[in-house]
Write an enzyme that holds these catalytic residues in place. Structure first.
Site, PDB file in Angstrom:
ATOM      1  N   GLY A   1       0.815  -1.215   0.000  1.00  0.00           N
ATOM      2  CA  GLY A   1       0.000   0.000   0.000  1.00  0.00           C
ATOM      3  C   GLY A   1       0.843   1.258   0.000  1.00  0.00           C
TER       4      GLY A   1
ATOM      5  N   HIS B   1      -1.144  16.984   3.635  1.00  0.00           N
ATOM      6  CA  HIS B   1      -2.370  17.535   4.215  1.00  0.00           C
ATOM      7  C   HIS B   1      -2.061  18.957   4.717  1.00  0.00           C
ATOM      8  CE1 HIS B   1      -4.105  13.654   3.906  1.00  0.00           C
ATOM      9  NE2 HIS B   1      -4.276  13.344   5.171  1.00  0.00           N
TER      10      HIS B   1
ATOM     11  N   CYS C   1      -3.293  10.747  10.555  1.00  0.00           N
ATOM     12  CA  CYS C   1      -2.348  11.689   9.927  1.00  0.00           C
ATOM     13  C   CYS C   1      -2.646  13.165  10.241  1.00  0.00           C
ATOM     14  CB  CYS C   1      -2.321  11.479   8.415  1.00  0.00           C
ATOM     15  SG  CYS C   1      -3.917  11.041   7.711  1.00  0.00           S
TER      16      CYS C   1
HETATM   17  O1  25A Z   1      -7.419   2.134   9.588  1.00  0.00           O
HETATM   18  P1  25A Z   1      -8.518   2.464   8.629  1.00  0.00           P
HETATM   19  O2  25A Z   1      -9.215   3.713   9.040  1.00  0.00           O
HETATM   20  O3  25A Z   1      -9.420   1.303   8.400  1.00  0.00           O
HETATM   21  O4  25A Z   1      -7.828   2.808   7.185  1.00  0.00           O
HETATM   22  C1  25A Z   1      -6.819   2.006   6.670  1.00  0.00           C
HETATM   23  C2  25A Z   1      -6.523   2.192   5.208  1.00  0.00           C
HETATM   24  O5  25A Z   1      -6.215   3.589   4.978  1.00  0.00           O
HETATM   25  C3  25A Z   1      -5.004   3.701   4.263  1.00  0.00           C
HETATM   26  C4  25A Z   1      -4.364   2.327   4.039  1.00  0.00           C
HETATM   27  O6  25A Z   1      -4.381   2.077   2.615  1.00  0.00           O
HETATM   28  C5  25A Z   1      -5.269   1.363   4.781  1.00  0.00           C
HETATM   29  O7  25A Z   1      -5.669   0.309   3.979  1.00  0.00           O
HETATM   30  N1  25A Z   1      -4.144   4.592   5.027  1.00  0.00           N
HETATM   31  C6  25A Z   1      -3.637   5.785   4.607  1.00  0.00           C
HETATM   32  N2  25A Z   1      -2.984   6.405   5.553  1.00  0.00           N
HETATM   33  C7  25A Z   1      -3.057   5.616   6.621  1.00  0.00           C
HETATM   34  C8  25A Z   1      -2.585   5.707   7.960  1.00  0.00           C
HETATM   35  N3  25A Z   1      -1.895   6.743   8.434  1.00  0.00           N
HETATM   36  C9  25A Z   1      -3.786   4.478   6.281  1.00  0.00           C
HETATM   37  N4  25A Z   1      -4.015   3.502   7.148  1.00  0.00           N
HETATM   38  C10 25A Z   1      -3.551   3.638   8.356  1.00  0.00           C
HETATM   39  N5  25A Z   1      -2.847   4.690   8.772  1.00  0.00           N
HETATM   40  P2  25A Z   1      -3.072   1.745   1.791  1.00  0.00           P
HETATM   41  O8  25A Z   1      -3.401   1.765   0.365  1.00  0.00           O
HETATM   42  O9  25A Z   1      -1.912   2.494   2.253  1.00  0.00           O
HETATM   43  O10 25A Z   1      -2.762   0.230   2.217  1.00  0.00           O
HETATM   44  C11 25A Z   1      -3.557  -0.828   1.877  1.00  0.00           C
HETATM   45  C12 25A Z   1      -2.697  -2.051   2.231  1.00  0.00           C
HETATM   46  O11 25A Z   1      -3.510  -2.984   2.890  1.00  0.00           O
HETATM   47  C13 25A Z   1      -3.235  -4.247   2.284  1.00  0.00           C
HETATM   48  N6  25A Z   1      -4.301  -5.180   2.505  1.00  0.00           N
HETATM   49  C14 25A Z   1      -5.571  -5.108   2.095  1.00  0.00           C
HETATM   50  N7  25A Z   1      -6.246  -6.202   2.460  1.00  0.00           N
HETATM   51  C15 25A Z   1      -5.369  -6.994   3.120  1.00  0.00           C
HETATM   52  C16 25A Z   1      -4.125  -6.346   3.147  1.00  0.00           C
HETATM   53  N8  25A Z   1      -3.056  -6.890   3.721  1.00  0.00           N
HETATM   54  C17 25A Z   1      -3.195  -8.096   4.299  1.00  0.00           C
HETATM   55  N9  25A Z   1      -4.344  -8.786   4.334  1.00  0.00           N
HETATM   56  C18 25A Z   1      -5.452  -8.280   3.749  1.00  0.00           C
HETATM   57  N10 25A Z   1      -6.599  -8.968   3.765  1.00  0.00           N
HETATM   58  C19 25A Z   1      -3.104  -3.913   0.831  1.00  0.00           C
HETATM   59  O12 25A Z   1      -2.447  -4.904   0.122  1.00  0.00           O
HETATM   60  C20 25A Z   1      -2.239  -2.689   0.929  1.00  0.00           C
HETATM   61  O13 25A Z   1      -0.892  -3.066   1.072  1.00  0.00           O
HETATM   62  P3  25A Z   1      -3.156  -5.460  -1.218  1.00  0.00           P
HETATM   63  O14 25A Z   1      -2.371  -6.613  -1.572  1.00  0.00           O
HETATM   64  O15 25A Z   1      -4.628  -5.650  -0.973  1.00  0.00           O
HETATM   65  O16 25A Z   1      -3.090  -4.367  -2.261  1.00  0.00           O
HETATM   66  C21 25A Z   1      -2.156  -4.549  -3.302  1.00  0.00           C
HETATM   67  C22 25A Z   1      -2.567  -3.740  -4.448  1.00  0.00           C
HETATM   68  O17 25A Z   1      -3.915  -4.062  -4.794  1.00  0.00           O
HETATM   69  C23 25A Z   1      -4.631  -2.890  -5.117  1.00  0.00           C
HETATM   70  N11 25A Z   1      -5.974  -3.045  -4.592  1.00  0.00           N
HETATM   71  C24 25A Z   1      -6.433  -2.555  -3.450  1.00  0.00           C
HETATM   72  N12 25A Z   1      -7.708  -2.882  -3.283  1.00  0.00           N
HETATM   73  C25 25A Z   1      -8.069  -3.625  -4.367  1.00  0.00           C
HETATM   74  C26 25A Z   1      -6.958  -3.739  -5.200  1.00  0.00           C
HETATM   75  N13 25A Z   1      -6.993  -4.430  -6.339  1.00  0.00           N
HETATM   76  C27 25A Z   1      -8.142  -5.031  -6.681  1.00  0.00           C
HETATM   77  N14 25A Z   1      -9.244  -4.970  -5.926  1.00  0.00           N
HETATM   78  C28 25A Z   1      -9.260  -4.278  -4.792  1.00  0.00           C
HETATM   79  N15 25A Z   1     -10.385  -4.218  -4.036  1.00  0.00           N
HETATM   80  C29 25A Z   1      -3.894  -1.756  -4.486  1.00  0.00           C
HETATM   81  O18 25A Z   1      -3.789  -0.706  -5.425  1.00  0.00           O
HETATM   82  C30 25A Z   1      -2.549  -2.305  -4.106  1.00  0.00           C
HETATM   83  O19 25A Z   1      -1.529  -1.699  -4.877  1.00  0.00           O
HETATM   84  O1  L14 Z   2      -7.444   6.951  10.452  1.00  0.00           O
HETATM   85  O2  L14 Z   2      -8.397   9.071   4.010  1.00  0.00           O
HETATM   86  O3  L14 Z   2      -5.414   6.772   9.788  1.00  0.00           O
HETATM   87  O4  L14 Z   2      -6.973  10.700   4.367  1.00  0.00           O
HETATM   88  C1  L14 Z   2      -5.837   7.778   7.439  1.00  0.00           C
HETATM   89  C2  L14 Z   2      -6.147   8.280   6.076  1.00  0.00           C
HETATM   90  C3  L14 Z   2      -8.285   7.823   7.989  1.00  0.00           C
HETATM   91  C4  L14 Z   2      -8.551   8.359   6.600  1.00  0.00           C
HETATM   92  C5  L14 Z   2      -6.601   6.924   9.540  1.00  0.00           C
HETATM   93  C6  L14 Z   2      -7.598   9.671   4.716  1.00  0.00           C
HETATM   94  C7  L14 Z   2      -6.985   7.075   8.107  1.00  0.00           C
HETATM   95  C8  L14 Z   2      -7.373   9.146   6.113  1.00  0.00           C
END
Ligand code: 25A
Ligand code: L14
Length: 336
Positions: free
Chosen positions: A15, A244, A131
């Site tokens: 991600g 941001h 964030c």
């Molecule tokens: O905590 P919250 O409030 O629930 O929010 C969390 C989400 O907010 C983002 C972060 O997204 C997270 O998923 N975020 C941003 N800032 C953040 C912060 N400060 C923050 N979260 C927390 N703190 P992200 O894009 O940075 O990361 C997503 C990662 O999660 C992995 N993931 C998803 N499901 C998973 C998993 N890992 C383990 N087990 C699972 N079941 C995800 O990996 C990514 O690394 P991935 O393999 O799913 O994604 C790989 C590529 O696939 C693409 N993709 C995403 N969704 C889909 C998809 N492709 C097809 N279909 C989809 N539905 C992505 O583009 C990615 O490159």
């Molecule tokens: O709670 O979408 O850490 O800009 C971080 C990313 C909430 C949403 C969190 C966004 C998320 C936020």
């Protein structure tokens, strides 16, 4: 004597935040023996580079954390709820980027410049704040210590990278579609984000605020260890890729002049004051992107009240707002 090295797992490695964690571990030469890159089955088999080597991404499961010392989680709150306690049972310390455990009383919620002392009371999980909260408290902590903040009114201007990779793609795709007179398809956000501002980040709560707005209220009080601060937030998504920005108005118990605030913030750790209006210099998202600091400018007295200030606070949401803050916590844990 050789320094101790640690085996580190990054959950959510593919991600936006996970990717940045990998780069920052390299940049800051975190003492890693072995790195494990974890994601969902969608990314299984994908290769990412670390320390000049290709590392294969594996699917996160209940055995992923055996032998891991430090697990950095950024795969969303559901994955954290599923796997964090398993990681702790396997002997790892979890630094969790999601919202899953932030408000749990037994979990420290840490910004190293603000409340590093809270780390010591962890029971396996340490939470990384939201964030928008992180950058605000880094700038407000020195002011709170000096003159006590009574009330905060904040409006955010948040970039799409906070939502993750798909949202970054959505903003660029919508921009191209509009230039090419094609129909705009909204998949990640409920409305067009290109050339627009959306007064909704995350879902709505019963009090008509969004979750993001209430995270800023509750997390700020927990990190500053002061439940008496009155806080109201409006969180807005803007068509910016990284960084941001926040307009912050504070009311303080004792008077602090704008000059005194500038002086105080110039000496604060993690803060850079950019406030030279004669040269048209103030913090900008495009300049804050890829940087570590929280940039503060437009510092001026609120002339509508006796003891108030306005500030403009900008930081890279993926670095200080997420990945960097988590790795700074890990550095304190291992004592570097
Ligand atoms: O905590 P919250 O409030 O629930 O929010 C969390 C989400 O907010 C983002 C972060 O997204 C997270 O998923 N975020 C941003 N800032 C953040 C912060 N400060 C923050 N979260 C927390 N703190 P992200 O894009 O940075 O990361 C997503 C990662 O999660 C992995 N993931 C998803 N499901 C998973 C998993 N890992 C383990 N087990 C699972 N079941 C995800 O990996 C990514 O690394 P991935 O393999 O799913 O994604 C790989 C590529 O696939 C693409 N993709 C995403 N969704 C889909 C998809 N492709 C097809 N279909 C989809 N539905 C992505 O583009 C990615 O490159
Ligand atoms: O709670 O979408 O850490 O800009 C971080 C990313 C909430 C949403 C969190 C966004 C998320 C936020």
């Amino acid at each position: 004597m050789s320094i101790k090295r640690y085996s580190v797992a990054v959950a959510g490695a593919t991600g936006a935040v996970g990717n940045e964690m990998i780069s920052i571990l390299e940049e800051r030469e975190f003492p890693v023996t072995e790195i494990k890159l974890l994601a969902s089955d969608r990314s299984e088999g994908k290769k990412l580079e670390f320390g000049g080597k290709d590392i294969t991404v594996t699917k996160t499961d209940s055995n992923s954390f055996n032998g891991i010392d430090i697990a950095l989680f950024s795969a969303g709150a559901d994955r954290s709820k599923e796997f964090a306690s398993l990681a702790v049972k396997a002997g790892a310390i979890v630094i969790d980027n999601s919202s899953a455990f932030r408000m749990a009383p037994e979990v420290p919620l840490v910004v190293p410049e603000v409340n590093p002392h809270a780390i010591a009371r962890h029971k396996g999980i340490i939470a990384n704040p939201n964030c928008s909260t992180i950058q605000m408290v880094v700038a407000l902590k020195p002011i709170h210590d000096a003159v006590r903040i009574k009330r905060i009114v904040v409006s955010t201007y948040q970039s799409v990278s906070g939502t993750g990779k798909e949202a970054i793609e959505e903003l660029s795709q919508e921009t191209r579609d509009i230039f090419n007179c094609r129909e705009v398809k909204c998949q990640v956000y409920p409305h067009q984000i290109a050339f627009n501002c959306l007064p909704q980040i995350d879902t709505f709560e019963e009090n008509r605020y969004t979750k993001e707005e209430m995270k800023m209220v509750n997390e700020t009080r927990k990190i500053l260890e002061d439940d008496t601060i009155a806080i109201t937030a409006t969180a807005v998504r803007v068509p910016v890729f990284y960084g941001h920005s926040e307009s912050v108005n504070i009311e303080t118990e004792k008077k602090l002049t704008a000059d005194e605030a500038r002086e105080l913030l110039s000496n604060a750790s993690g803060v850079k004051v950019v406030d030279n209006i004669d040269a048209l210099e103030y913090p900008l998202a495009v300049k804050a992107a890829s940087k570590d600091e929280v940039f503060v400018g437009r510092i001026r007295e609120d002339e509508s009240i006796e003891k108030g200030l306005n500030l403009w606070i900008v930081s890279d949401n993926i670095r200080k707002g997420a990945a960097l803050n988590a790795i700074q916590i890990a550095e304190i844990l291992i004592g570097v």
